[in-house]
Write an enzyme that holds these catalytic residues in place. Structure first.
Site, PDB file in Angstrom:
ATOM      1  N   ASN A   1       7.165   2.595  -0.760  1.00 25.97           N
ATOM      2  CA  ASN A   1       6.391   2.795   0.469  1.00 25.97           C
ATOM      3  C   ASN A   1       7.283   2.867   1.710  1.00 25.97           C
ATOM      4  OD1 ASN A   1       3.876   2.764  -0.842  1.00 25.97           O
ATOM      5  ND2 ASN A   1       3.787   0.534  -0.776  1.00 25.97           N
TER       6      ASN A   1
ATOM      7  N   HIS B   1      -9.193  -1.577   1.047  1.00 20.89           N
ATOM      8  CA  HIS B   1      -8.254  -2.444   0.341  1.00 20.89           C
ATOM      9  C   HIS B   1      -8.905  -3.742  -0.126  1.00 20.89           C
ATOM     10  CE1 HIS B   1      -4.627  -5.027  -0.156  1.00 20.89           C
ATOM     11  NE2 HIS B   1      -4.075  -3.891  -0.521  1.00 20.89           N
TER      12      HIS B   1
ATOM     13  N   GLU C   1      -9.560   2.020   6.287  1.00 18.47           N
ATOM     14  CA  GLU C   1      -8.120   2.228   6.342  1.00 18.47           C
ATOM     15  C   GLU C   1      -7.854   3.510   7.123  1.00 18.47           C
ATOM     16  OE1 GLU C   1      -5.983   1.800   2.596  1.00 18.47           O
ATOM     17  OE2 GLU C   1      -7.654   0.634   1.776  1.00 18.47           O
TER      18      GLU C   1
ATOM     19  N   SER D   1      -4.468   3.877   0.770  1.00 20.51           N
ATOM     20  CA  SER D   1      -3.254   3.555   0.031  1.00 20.51           C
ATOM     21  C   SER D   1      -3.186   4.186  -1.346  1.00 20.51           C
ATOM     22  CB  SER D   1      -3.117   2.037  -0.100  1.00 20.51           C
ATOM     23  OG  SER D   1      -4.223   1.488  -0.791  1.00 20.51           O
TER      24      SER D   1
ATOM     25  N   ASP E   1      -7.267  -0.569   9.384  1.00 19.72           N
ATOM     26  CA  ASP E   1      -6.072  -1.061   8.700  1.00 19.72           C
ATOM     27  C   ASP E   1      -5.160   0.147   8.514  1.00 19.72           C
ATOM     28  OD1 ASP E   1      -4.106  -1.838   6.949  1.00 19.72           O
ATOM     29  OD2 ASP E   1      -5.442  -2.771   5.505  1.00 19.72           O
TER      30      ASP E   1
ATOM     31  N   HIS F   1      -0.522   2.343   6.016  1.00 16.93           N
ATOM     32  CA  HIS F   1       0.215   3.506   5.519  1.00 16.93           C
ATOM     33  C   HIS F   1       0.283   4.646   6.533  1.00 16.93           C
ATOM     34  CE1 HIS F   1       0.667   2.018   1.365  1.00 16.93           C
ATOM     35  NE2 HIS F   1      -0.466   1.388   1.628  1.00 16.93           N
TER      36      HIS F   1
ATOM     37  N   LYS G   1       5.661  -1.132   4.805  1.00 15.89           N
ATOM     38  CA  LYS G   1       5.693   0.266   4.388  1.00 15.89           C
ATOM     39  C   LYS G   1       6.760   1.009   5.197  1.00 15.89           C
ATOM     40  CE  LYS G   1       1.862  -1.176   2.352  1.00 15.89           C
ATOM     41  NZ  LYS G   1       1.404  -2.585   2.420  1.00 15.89           N
TER      42      LYS G   1
END
Length: 386
Positions: free
Chosen positions: A47, A133, A175, A179, A204, A207, A236
């Protein structure tokens, strides 16, 4: 049932399935390669999207900061674990991302759990994307709030659910970049809905931060949106670990009083905080690395041509190949590792939904064209065994 039987029964039950998890003790890794048992593999599971973890300036800052502060903070931030290094990092994050306040957490999992369980209670309601998540889902359960999961990246599904009146507060959670799928949330549409129904939006952006948006400001920046709560993590694109919550002053003061993960955890080492400040400076100046990563993503997608595997719609560094069958997914991962010296882990339920097992390919700015060619050729050489 006694303890011994409980453990052995459940371990054996899991071993009989195709979702048994194993850990590999690697020798060392970077964004491009990983060494395992003395052998080097091309690494498509990291990541560390920009290769920051091996940046010379970052490493030098880490070394000098350890010499200055020692290796740990030795306490919670509410006791003696809050230093000038922590304060400066919080200020820099807030200024960079356009918020009045930020608070540091030891992990993204802890940040998500702390925010949701502190702010929400049984009289409130939470709407979260169906593919959110595990830390978000678990936090919703622990908060005792009423929560529902709207269809993935579907604003119409959210609006259908949220329009019913509620006595308590309403929080919408998603998110920024997902992810496991690599797709980007329709943040602008979700934000408009939350505003219409006087809810708050929490993103969130584990990424997205550092990778997309102007100067790497993340997913929300693409849409010119500032959600009420923004979670950024440092494991990440930042190449390290830890997390931060970006919010307004009142929210920060509330969390300082009530967020148990913040109050009762030893804070991140001050050397880590000072290193993260250097990483922010590096990320701001990483336009070339982001451009290289973008090129690698486009090159992979333009040259992918497998008849038996469908390419996802992701345009981010996360490029999942949905296999579906757990055993076949494991076969492909093992083939790439053992026969082609390519490290790509299989992701299976319960991490992803049933029948959506996948090879989660992650691309880095450090990957070279020949690395991606090797991956594409290896994928073409694989034949599924039913």
């Amino acid at each position: 049932m006694n303890w011994e039987n409980f453990l052995k029964t459940n371990i054996q039950k899991r071993k009989l399935t195709s979702i048994w998890r194993e850990r590999f003790c690697i020798d060392k890794s970077n964004s491009r390669t990983v060494s395992f048992q003395g052998k080097t593999y091309l690494n498509f599971s990291s990541n560390d999207y920009l290769g920051i973890s091996h940046n010379k300036n970052v490493i030098d800052t880490w070394k000098s900061s350890v010499n200055k502060y020692g290796i740990g903070s030795c306490s919670s931030g509410h006791v003696i674990g809050y230093t000038a290094a922590h304060r400066n990092l919080e200020y820099e994050l807030a200024e960079w991302l356009g918020y009045s306040n930020s608070l540091l957490f030891i992990s993204g999992f802890a940040a998500n759990q702390s925010v949701i369980t502190s702010l929400m209670n049984k009289n409130d309601r939470i709407f979260l994307d169906k593919l959110s998540h595990a830390s978000i889902v678990e936090a919703c359960i622990f908060s005792n709030s009423k929560f529902r999961r709207f269809q993935h990246n579907n604003p119409f599904s959210l609006k259908h659910m949220i329009q019913n009146s509620s006595l308590g507060k309403t929080l919408v959670v998603t998110e920024g970049v997902f992810s496991m799928d690599g797709d980007i949330a329709p943040i602008d549409q979700l934000y408009n809905i939350t505003n219409e129904y006087r809810a708050w939006l929490m993103i969130d952006d584990a990424h997205g931060i550092g990778v997309i948006g102007k100067d790497g400001r993340g997913s929300s920046d693409i849409f010119n949106i500032k959600p009420e709560i923004l979670i950024v993590t440092f494991g990440k694109a930042f190449g390290l670990s830890g997390a931060a919550v970006l919010c307004n002053k009142d929210t920060a003061n509330f969390l300082i009083q009530y967020a148990r993960h913040l109050i009762y955890s030893t804070s991140m080492p001050p050397a880590q905080a000072e290193t993260l400040s250097e990483i922010i400076r590096q990320i701001k100046n990483s336009d070339f690395a982001r451009a290289k990563l973008s090129y690698n993503i486009k090159y992979f997608r333009n040259n992918f041509n497998l008849k038996n595997i469908k390419l996802s719609k992701s345009v981010t560094a996360i490029q999942p190949l949905i296999i579906g069958n757990n055993d076949q997914c494991l076969q492909l991962s093992k083939f790439l590792r053992d026969k082609k010296s390519i490290w790509v882990q299989s992701i299976r339920p319960p991490t992803v939904p049933l029948n959506s097992s996948r090879i989660r390919i992650t691309l880095s700015a450090l990957h070279q064209k020949k690395d991606i060619d090797a991956l594409l050729e290896a994928l073409n050489d694989f034949v599924f065994v039913s």
